[in-house]
Design an enzyme around this catalytic site. Sequence first.
Site, mmCIF file in Angstrom:
data_model
loop_
_atom_site.group_PDB
_atom_site.id
_atom_site.type_symbol
_atom_site.label_atom_id
_atom_site.label_comp_id
_atom_site.label_asym_id
_atom_site.label_seq_id
_atom_site.Cartn_x
_atom_site.Cartn_y
_atom_site.Cartn_z
ATOM 1 N N ASN A 34 102.969 -44.690 -40.585
ATOM 2 C CA ASN A 34 103.344 -45.555 -39.644
ATOM 3 C C ASN A 34 102.866 -45.725 -38.520
ATOM 4 O O ASN A 34 101.978 -44.057 -38.653
ATOM 5 C CB ASN A 34 104.651 -45.656 -39.564
ATOM 6 C CG ASN A 34 105.783 -46.009 -40.635
ATOM 7 O OD1 ASN A 34 105.724 -46.923 -40.966
ATOM 8 N ND2 ASN A 34 106.784 -46.464 -39.594
ATOM 9 N N ARG A 35 102.402 -46.105 -38.252
ATOM 10 C CA ARG A 35 101.107 -45.754 -37.103
ATOM 11 C C ARG A 35 102.233 -45.118 -35.065
ATOM 12 O O ARG A 35 103.515 -46.057 -35.092
ATOM 13 C CB ARG A 35 100.813 -46.916 -36.043
ATOM 14 C CG ARG A 35 99.857 -47.284 -36.683
ATOM 15 C CD ARG A 35 98.965 -48.640 -36.182
ATOM 16 N NE ARG A 35 98.161 -49.051 -34.739
ATOM 17 C CZ ARG A 35 98.152 -49.273 -34.140
ATOM 18 N NH1 ARG A 35 97.649 -50.656 -34.841
ATOM 19 N NH2 ARG A 35 97.157 -49.396 -32.751
#
Length: 224
Positions: A34-35
Site C-alpha cells: 500500500n502507499r
Amino acid sequence: AARGAGAGVLQGRRVLITAGPTLEDIDPVRFVGNRSSGKMGFAVAAAARAAGAEVTLVSGPVSLPTPDGVTRIDVRSAQQMHQAVFAALPGQDVFIAAAAVADYRPAEPLAQKRKKAGETWQIDLVLNPDILAEVAARPQRPFIVGFAAETNDVEAHARDKLRRKRLDMIAANHVGQPGCGFESCDNALSVYWQDGGEEIALADKSAVAAQLVECIARRMEAAG
Ligand code: CTP
Ligand code: CA
C-alpha cells in the site's frame, strides 16, 4: 512543568500504534503493498509521547527516524504486524491503527525470483487478518482508534467502519484533496465517534497528531 498544548493529557497511559505500509512478498525481489510514508503514524507516536504516554510503535518498512522515547518494533508483512501487535497488546490503554495494511497477500510467495516469461502474469491473493477488527473483538480491549483513507463519501464510509469494527473513534483522511495524505507533510482529519465528531483542519502532520491525541484523551475521559 510547562502546560503547553497536549502536555500530560496521556500521562502514564500505555499507547500502541501501527504505522507505515505492509509489504507482501511475491518473490525475493517483488512485493504487493500500500502507499504509505508512515509520517502520520510516526507523528501520532511522537505526539502521544509528548503527552506523557509510554508508546510502542509497530512499523512497516518506512524511512523515518524513531521519535524520541518511543519503543519501535519493525515488521514487513501484515502477518508479522499482526503477531507484533498481539504480543505487545497486554496492558495497553490505547490502540491506534494508523498503518496502511495490505488487505491481501500473494497466496504462494515464491522462494526464488520468477523470471520474465509470457505476456501476462496472474497472481492469486488471499485475505490478510484485519488487525484492528481483531483487537477490537477482544473482551479486555483498550480504547481503540482506527484510520480510514477514503476518496468519496468520507463520513458514511468512516462511520460504517466505526460501527463494523466496533471502534471507539475513527480518523478519516480525504484522499485526493490538495495537500492531504500519503507522502505529503500536511494532513486534515475528520474524526468521528458514535455520537459525535470533530474536524481537524489542514496543518502539518505533527500539529494534526497533537490535536488527535487531545481528542483521544477527551473521549477517554468522557467514556470514563
Ligand atoms: N486495518 C488493519 N488490518 C487490516 C486492514 C486494515 O488493522 N488488515 C486497519 C487500518 O490500520 C485502519 C483501518 O483498519 O486503521 C481501516 O483500514 P481500511 O483499509 O480503510 O479499511 P478496510 O476495512 O480494509 O476497508 P477498505 O480497504 O475496503 O476500505
Ligand atoms: Ca484496506
